[in-house]
Motif scaffolding. Sequence first.
Motif, PDB file in Angstrom:
ATOM      1  N   UNK A 264       0.811  -1.228   0.000  1.00  0.00           N
ATOM      2  CA  UNK A 264       0.000   0.000   0.000  1.00  0.00           C
ATOM      3  C   UNK A 264       0.839   1.270   0.000  1.00  0.00           C
ATOM      4  N   UNK A 265       2.145   1.150   0.062  1.00  0.00           N
ATOM      5  CA  UNK A 265       3.008   2.331   0.154  1.00  0.00           C
ATOM      6  C   UNK A 265       2.810   3.311  -0.997  1.00  0.00           C
ATOM      7  N   UNK A 266       2.755   2.890  -2.270  1.00  0.00           N
ATOM      8  CA  UNK A 266       2.570   3.874  -3.351  1.00  0.00           C
ATOM      9  C   UNK A 266       1.280   4.677  -3.198  1.00  0.00           C
TER      10      UNK A 266
ATOM     11  N   UNK B 268      -0.607   9.602 -10.661  1.00  0.00           N
ATOM     12  CA  UNK B 268      -0.807  10.033  -9.281  1.00  0.00           C
ATOM     13  C   UNK B 268      -2.250   9.840  -8.836  1.00  0.00           C
ATOM     14  N   UNK B 269      -3.206  10.110  -9.707  1.00  0.00           N
ATOM     15  CA  UNK B 269      -4.624  10.015  -9.339  1.00  0.00           C
ATOM     16  C   UNK B 269      -5.080   8.564  -9.310  1.00  0.00           C
ATOM     17  N   UNK B 270      -4.748   7.807 -10.323  1.00  0.00           N
ATOM     18  CA  UNK B 270      -5.233   6.429 -10.417  1.00  0.00           C
ATOM     19  C   UNK B 270      -4.652   5.532  -9.337  1.00  0.00           C
ATOM     20  N   UNK B 271      -3.402   5.737  -8.956  1.00  0.00           N
ATOM     21  CA  UNK B 271      -2.782   4.864  -7.965  1.00  0.00           C
ATOM     22  C   UNK B 271      -3.455   5.009  -6.599  1.00  0.00           C
ATOM     23  N   UNK B 272      -4.118   6.147  -6.339  1.00  0.00           N
ATOM     24  CA  UNK B 272      -4.808   6.337  -5.076  1.00  0.00           C
ATOM     25  C   UNK B 272      -6.126   5.575  -5.006  1.00  0.00           C
TER      26      UNK B 272
ATOM     27  N   UNK C 155      -6.428   2.380  -6.079  1.00  0.00           N
ATOM     28  CA  UNK C 155      -6.123   0.948  -6.085  1.00  0.00           C
ATOM     29  C   UNK C 155      -5.815   0.509  -4.661  1.00  0.00           C
ATOM     30  N   UNK C 156      -6.414  -0.582  -4.233  1.00  0.00           N
ATOM     31  CA  UNK C 156      -6.212  -1.053  -2.860  1.00  0.00           C
ATOM     32  C   UNK C 156      -4.783  -1.489  -2.628  1.00  0.00           C
ATOM     33  N   UNK C 157      -4.269  -2.322  -3.530  1.00  0.00           N
ATOM     34  CA  UNK C 157      -2.888  -2.808  -3.421  1.00  0.00           C
ATOM     35  C   UNK C 157      -2.153  -2.483  -4.723  1.00  0.00           C
TER      36      UNK C 157
END
Length: 409
Positions: free
Chosen positions: A27-29, A240-244, A246-248
């Motif tokens: 979940x770090x990213x 930056x927007x899409x990665x937020x 995603x759960x994992x």
Amino acid sequence: MQNSQAVTVRGALTVIVNVMIGVGILTLPREVAARSGPDSVVATLLGALPVAVVLAALNGLSPWMHRRRLQHGLEMLVGRWPARILLVAYAIYFGVLASVIARAFAEVVNANVLRNTPVEAIMIPMLLAAVFLVHHRTVTVMRAIELTFPVLVVTLVLLALATMGRVNLIYVRPQWALGAGPLIQGAAASLFAYSGFAVYLFLLPELEARPRRAMPWLVAGLVGLIYSMVVFSAVGTFGVVEVQRITWPTIELVKVTQIPGRVFERLESAFLAVWVTAVFTTVGPALFAAAKALQALFELDEHRVLAPMALPLMYVVALLPANFAAVGQLMTVLGWVSLGLEVAVPLLLWAVAAIKGRRLQRAHRGPAAAAAAGAGPSPVRPSGGPFGRVAGAGSPAGSGAASGPERGV
């Protein structure tokens, strides 16, 4: 204590690195991107800086802990009852941390691999494996983790390199437009993923030699490099927007990655296999630190009997969160607690040790100067320096202190 039964500095390094690489890598990213945006990679690297500083501070405690029981070293620094309060806090923190990580591991495996398997059936083997590991001497725990170290680090670095083929540099180019606030917030969020490095405090009494000054920076640099590569690949691939959303993100990143030649059709299977080892080497040392804290609290000769006794309690704690969202909230709370127990407390102990060390040096310098002025040559100082004399004179009977502790770092 014989050298063959002591913890080596290299072994301590591998334990600290392995305990920091665990569930947080998934979940770090998402956590860093939500706070720092395109500056996520820089924020992740900044998060490794406090780790190096705290490990260096713990190195400074080595003269007070070396070849001495943990409770006696803490009592020399802060007193009996504050030391006991710290031991209770560390025992609860690391015990809950091990339980929650085991639960998070079960949730991830249930959602991605074993969809029809109950969470309890996935979690129990991990807890049993951790208890079996801790039910051995410290040097055995260290050597077991040392065997997994090269496999874990090399595989993670190769997987991180393999996932960089789809990176869009526009997403990860530092912009510095948001100021220092979001950058610091992202560094704090990444610091939660580094949790567990305070286990080094429980290895200090059994280190075979004086710790090297470069070790803290090597540990923080290695883990920071792995984490920054993962954040670089995830944010650079999804944005930056899409990665937020995603759960994992790390698992999704591995799923969309293809190795030339199609050597692996499902790369996430190989990643999860390595990740299971990473979780095991996080849960095990965390339980080991909790057992060591309880051993020091109750002044027992062995910590091994405490691990099986803690298994039922860990199982209950791991099942307290109702779902994965509750697990995430509990891990966030543990992250904030880690700022106190893994950052503030070691720095405070180092400050107390530095002040007391200077007072001891001034106390020994006065009689030596008087002897030089009135009676000719000054008497020979003990080989252990000021730390050695006080440690030998002030240690309670049966503390296990060596007759000549090493000079302070």
